[in-house]
Design a protein around this motif. Structure first.
Motif, short mmCIF file in Angstrom:
data_model
loop_
_atom_site.label_atom_id
_atom_site.label_comp_id
_atom_site.label_asym_id
_atom_site.label_seq_id
_atom_site.Cartn_x
_atom_site.Cartn_y
_atom_site.Cartn_z
N THR A 9 0.83 -1.21 0.00
CA THR A 9 0.00 0.00 0.00
C THR A 9 0.86 1.25 0.00
O THR A 9 0.48 2.27 -0.58
CB THR A 9 -0.93 0.02 1.22
OG1 THR A 9 -0.14 -0.13 2.40
CG2 THR A 9 -1.95 -1.09 1.15
N SER A 33 -4.99 -2.80 -16.35
CA SER A 33 -4.40 -1.53 -16.76
C SER A 33 -3.74 -0.88 -15.56
O SER A 33 -4.22 -1.02 -14.43
CB SER A 33 -5.47 -0.59 -17.31
OG SER A 33 -6.17 -1.19 -18.38
N TYR A 35 -2.21 2.82 -13.95
CA TYR A 35 -2.30 4.27 -14.04
C TYR A 35 -1.39 4.90 -12.98
O TYR A 35 -1.23 4.35 -11.89
CB TYR A 35 -3.73 4.75 -13.82
CG TYR A 35 -4.71 4.30 -14.89
CD1 TYR A 35 -5.29 3.04 -14.84
CD2 TYR A 35 -5.03 5.14 -15.95
CE1 TYR A 35 -6.17 2.62 -15.82
CE2 TYR A 35 -5.91 4.73 -16.94
CZ TYR A 35 -6.47 3.47 -16.86
OH TYR A 35 -7.35 3.06 -17.85
N PRO A 43 -5.64 10.40 -12.93
CA PRO A 43 -4.77 9.26 -13.30
C PRO A 43 -4.34 9.34 -14.76
O PRO A 43 -5.13 9.72 -15.62
CB PRO A 43 -5.68 8.06 -13.04
CG PRO A 43 -6.70 8.53 -12.06
CD PRO A 43 -6.94 9.96 -12.42
N LEU A 88 0.67 8.00 -6.74
CA LEU A 88 -0.20 6.86 -6.43
C LEU A 88 -0.32 6.03 -7.70
O LEU A 88 -0.67 6.56 -8.76
CB LEU A 88 -1.57 7.36 -5.99
CG LEU A 88 -2.61 6.30 -5.61
CD1 LEU A 88 -2.20 5.57 -4.33
CD2 LEU A 88 -3.99 6.94 -5.44
N LEU A 90 -2.19 3.08 -9.59
CA LEU A 90 -3.48 2.40 -9.55
C LEU A 90 -3.54 1.30 -10.59
O LEU A 90 -3.11 1.48 -11.73
CB LEU A 90 -4.61 3.40 -9.81
CG LEU A 90 -4.79 4.50 -8.75
CD1 LEU A 90 -5.57 5.67 -9.32
CD2 LEU A 90 -5.49 3.93 -7.53
N SER A 94 -10.55 -5.26 -15.85
CA SER A 94 -11.79 -5.17 -16.63
C SER A 94 -11.87 -6.35 -17.58
O SER A 94 -10.90 -7.08 -17.78
CB SER A 94 -11.82 -3.86 -17.42
OG SER A 94 -10.73 -3.79 -18.30
N ALA A 102 -14.27 -0.35 -15.39
CA ALA A 102 -13.03 -0.84 -14.80
C ALA A 102 -13.14 -0.79 -13.29
O ALA A 102 -13.74 0.12 -12.73
CB ALA A 102 -11.85 0.02 -15.27
N PHE A 104 -11.04 -0.63 -9.81
CA PHE A 104 -9.73 -0.21 -9.34
C PHE A 104 -9.38 -0.78 -7.98
O PHE A 104 -10.26 -0.98 -7.12
CB PHE A 104 -9.67 1.32 -9.26
CG PHE A 104 -9.50 2.01 -10.58
CD1 PHE A 104 -10.59 2.22 -11.41
CD2 PHE A 104 -8.25 2.44 -10.99
CE1 PHE A 104 -10.43 2.84 -12.64
CE2 PHE A 104 -8.08 3.07 -12.21
CZ PHE A 104 -9.18 3.27 -13.03
N GLY A 105 -8.09 -1.04 -7.80
CA GLY A 105 -7.58 -1.35 -6.48
C GLY A 105 -7.38 -0.07 -5.68
O GLY A 105 -7.63 1.03 -6.18
N GLN A 106 -6.93 -0.22 -4.44
CA GLN A 106 -6.76 0.94 -3.56
C GLN A 106 -5.47 1.70 -3.83
O GLN A 106 -5.26 2.78 -3.28
CB GLN A 106 -6.79 0.48 -2.09
CG GLN A 106 -8.18 0.08 -1.63
CD GLN A 106 -9.16 1.24 -1.71
OE1 GLN A 106 -8.97 2.29 -1.09
NE2 GLN A 106 -10.21 1.09 -2.51
N GLY A 107 -4.62 1.16 -4.67
CA GLY A 107 -3.43 1.88 -5.06
C GLY A 107 -2.22 1.61 -4.19
O GLY A 107 -2.33 1.15 -3.05
N ARG A 109 1.02 3.83 -2.86
CA ARG A 109 1.62 5.16 -2.75
C ARG A 109 3.13 5.01 -2.75
O ARG A 109 3.69 4.47 -1.79
CB ARG A 109 1.14 5.84 -1.48
CG ARG A 109 1.80 7.18 -1.16
CD ARG A 109 1.34 8.28 -2.09
NE ARG A 109 -0.09 8.55 -1.95
CZ ARG A 109 -0.74 9.43 -2.71
NH1 ARG A 109 -0.12 10.07 -3.67
NH2 ARG A 109 -2.03 9.62 -2.52
#
Lengths: 113, 110
Positions: A9, A33, A35, A43, A88, A90, A94, A102, A104-107, A109
């Motif tokens: 994370t 994908s 980003y 993003p 971040l 991401l 999809s 799509a 997304f995950g929580q990203g 950092r």
């Protein structure tokens, strides 16, 4: 919960180092994908993988590379880290069809010092 | 590069009021999507509108699309403090690659 998980994370790296970020896609999705989102910006598309092949790339240098595995999970690798890579990151999964959303995950950092 | 541009950049309203955000884009699209982001975390998909649709509703959300003007709007009715977040529009030209705008920061005060 989207079913898309990213690890780690948070991450702190030193300029010049290499980093690997990981993403597990949602069940049934064959497209991942990546980003990059800088602070205060939207993003920006890095690249996309479909069935283990790169399926499109944004305006990012070759030191940004990726992989997709047979289970459709994915990695983003960044070599020779620069301070401007702090952002971040991401991951989105999809189905590879038109007009699909799509997830997304929580990203992750990433901070480069 | 950014495809979409949201307007306004920031919006502050009271609970119960409606919030309207606008998005303009540059090229032809397959669809336009709106996402929400809380405190710099992951994006949550709100609604997708196809290029041949003009209006779509989902709960308290209403999205319009005008392809002749290359613009879209997101209306959140009867806003709540929990709606406080950044909202992004994103366009799709191919299959699933998204091109995002810079976002609108919405603050809903109790």
């Amino acid at each position: 919960e989207t079913g898309v998980t990213q690890s780690p994370t948070h991450l702190i790296k030193t300029r010049g180092q290499q980093v690997t970020l990981r993403c597990s896609s949602q069940s049934g999705h064959n497209t991942v994908s990546w980003y990059q989102q800088a602070l205060g910006q939207g993003p920006q598309f890095i690249f996309q993988y479909y069935r283990e092949e790169e399926n499109g790339r944004g305006n990012f240098p070759p030191r940004f590379s990726g992989l997709q595995f047979p289970n459709y999970s994915s990695e983003l690798n960044v070599n020779a880290l620069e301070l401007d890579d702090s952002a971040l990151y991401l991951c989105a999964s999809s189905a590879n069809t038109v007009n699909t959303e799509a997830f997304f995950g929580q990203g992750t950092r990433l901070t480069v010092v | 590069s950014q495809q979409g541009e949201e307007d306004p950049q920031a919006l502050s309203i009271q609970e119960g009021e409606n919030a309207t955000m606008n998005c303009s884009y540059k090229t032809s699209i397959n669809n336009l999507q709106w996402y929400r982001q809380n405190s710099g975390r992951g994006l949550v998909h709100l609604i997708l509108i196809r290029s041949n649709e003009r209006e779509k509703h989902s709960g308290r959300l209403r999205v319009t699309l005008d392809t002749s003007k290359k613009s879209s709007s997101l209306l959140i009715t009867a806003s709540r403090a929990a709606d406080t977040a950044s909202y992004f529009c994103a366009t799709t030209e191919g299959y699933s690659t998204l091109t995002f705008g810079k976002g609108t920061m919405l603050l809903v005060s109790p």
